[in-house]
Design a protein around this motif. Structure first.
Motif, PDB file in Angstrom:
ATOM      1  N   TYR A 233     -12.572  -2.202  -3.697  1.00 19.81           N
ATOM      2  CA  TYR A 233     -13.071  -2.263  -2.316  1.00 19.81           C
ATOM      3  C   TYR A 233     -14.601  -2.162  -2.245  1.00 19.81           C
ATOM      4  O   TYR A 233     -15.137  -1.793  -1.194  1.00 19.81           O
ATOM      5  CB  TYR A 233     -12.418  -1.176  -1.473  1.00 19.81           C
TER       6      TYR A 233
ATOM      7  N   GLU B 157      -5.727   1.774   8.965  1.00 15.69           N
ATOM      8  CA  GLU B 157      -5.912   2.114   7.549  1.00 15.69           C
ATOM      9  C   GLU B 157      -4.596   1.957   6.781  1.00 15.69           C
ATOM     10  O   GLU B 157      -4.544   1.240   5.777  1.00 15.69           O
ATOM     11  CB  GLU B 157      -6.409   3.549   7.408  1.00 15.69           C
TER      12      GLU B 157
ATOM     13  N   LYS C  69       0.815  -1.217   0.000  1.00 14.75           N
ATOM     14  CA  LYS C  69       0.000   0.000   0.000  1.00 14.75           C
ATOM     15  C   LYS C  69       0.858   1.280   0.000  1.00 14.75           C
ATOM     16  O   LYS C  69       2.071   1.236   0.227  1.00 14.75           O
ATOM     17  CB  LYS C  69      -0.927  -0.044   1.220  1.00 14.75           C
TER      18      LYS C  69
ATOM     19  N   HIS D  58      -2.293  -5.558   1.647  1.00 13.09           N
ATOM     20  CA  HIS D  58      -3.596  -6.234   1.528  1.00 13.09           C
ATOM     21  C   HIS D  58      -3.333  -7.644   1.036  1.00 13.09           C
ATOM     22  O   HIS D  58      -2.444  -7.857   0.216  1.00 13.09           O
ATOM     23  CB  HIS D  58      -4.491  -5.516   0.507  1.00 13.09           C
TER      24      HIS D  58
HETATM   25  P1  CMP Z   1      -7.537  -4.473   3.710  1.00 14.43           P
HETATM   26  O1  CMP Z   1      -7.118  -5.840   4.107  1.00 14.43           O
HETATM   27  O2  CMP Z   1      -6.940  -3.920   2.470  1.00 14.43           O
HETATM   28  O3  CMP Z   1      -9.134  -4.421   3.588  1.00 14.43           O
HETATM   29  C1  CMP Z   1      -9.900  -3.270   3.851  1.00 14.43           C
HETATM   30  C2  CMP Z   1      -9.082  -2.121   4.337  1.00 14.43           C
HETATM   31  O4  CMP Z   1      -9.790  -1.071   4.946  1.00 14.43           O
HETATM   32  C3  CMP Z   1      -8.150  -2.610   5.451  1.00 14.43           C
HETATM   33  O5  CMP Z   1      -7.167  -3.464   4.922  1.00 14.43           O
HETATM   34  C4  CMP Z   1      -7.651  -1.286   6.009  1.00 14.43           C
HETATM   35  O6  CMP Z   1      -6.612  -0.723   5.230  1.00 14.43           O
HETATM   36  C5  CMP Z   1      -8.886  -0.381   5.820  1.00 14.43           C
HETATM   37  N1  CMP Z   1      -9.559  -0.042   7.070  1.00 14.43           N
HETATM   38  C6  CMP Z   1      -9.635   1.192   7.588  1.00 14.43           C
HETATM   39  N2  CMP Z   1     -10.325   1.194   8.721  1.00 14.43           N
HETATM   40  C7  CMP Z   1     -10.712  -0.080   8.953  1.00 14.43           C
HETATM   41  C8  CMP Z   1     -11.463  -0.717   9.983  1.00 14.43           C
HETATM   42  N3  CMP Z   1     -11.972  -0.033  11.022  1.00 14.43           N
HETATM   43  N4  CMP Z   1     -11.671  -2.046   9.896  1.00 14.43           N
HETATM   44  C9  CMP Z   1     -11.180  -2.749   8.840  1.00 14.43           C
HETATM   45  N5  CMP Z   1     -10.457  -2.187   7.837  1.00 14.43           N
HETATM   46  C10 CMP Z   1     -10.217  -0.872   7.893  1.00 14.43           C
END
Ligand code: CMP
Length: 138
Positions: free
Chosen positions: A49, A110, A9, A115
């Motif tokens: 997403y 975040e 990321k 990912h």
């Molecule tokens: P990722 O595995 O890429 O999937 C969704 C993404 O949302 C997560 O990683 C984080 O980068 C982002 N994110 C931000 N806030 C939250 C949260 N409260 N819960 C889960 N994911 C979050």
């Protein structure tokens, strides 16, 4: 042998630690069989997403994922999806185990550096967002 989809990321590309992340991926027994550094568009991030579009963090997440370059990857290995999730660590770095990528590098829930797909089915869908069959060389 199976595959998973990975994104390094913007928080990680900004700090120039993509090589350090890749070293942990390879040490975990995964092979990087496709990789490219891209600037995601807002449309790409929103589509990628889409499952999170009702979540309160969706707009911030799209802004973050388009705030700088990312490295999209296809990883291959035995049980690639759970293997990569184990080396990534849990979403919130404050709760991630020692020795995981997120424990070592993530800045916040975040800006969590990487990912990884959560199932074989989603891995195939996510890979197809960014790579064609000819781009993947095992
Ligand atoms: P990722 O595995 O890429 O999937 C969704 C993404 O949302 C997560 O990683 C984080 O980068 C982002 N994110 C931000 N806030 C939250 C949260 N409260 N819960 C889960 N994911 C979050």
């Amino acid at each position: 042998m199976s595959r998973t989809f990975s994104i390094i990321k913007p928080d990680a590309t900004r700090r120039n630690i993509t090589g350090a992340v890749n070293a942990m991926i390879e040490q975990a027994g995964l092979r990087i069989v496709a990789q490219k550094r891209i600037q995601m568009t807002k449309q790409q991030a929103e589509k990628f997403y889409e499952v999170h579009k009702e979540r309160p963090f969706f707009n911030d997440l799209v802004s973050f994922m388009t705030s700088g370059p990312v490295v999209v990857q296809v990883l291959e290995g035995d049980d690639a999806v759970p293997r990569y999730r184990a080396v990534m660590g849990v979403t919130n770095p404050a709760e991630a185990d020692e020795g995981t990528i997120r424990k070592q590098f993530a800045e916040s829930i975040e800006a969590n550096s990487v990912h990884g797909s959560d199932s074989d089915e989603n891995a195939a869908i996510e890979i197809a967002h960014f790579f064609g069959d000819d781009d993947i060389v095992g």
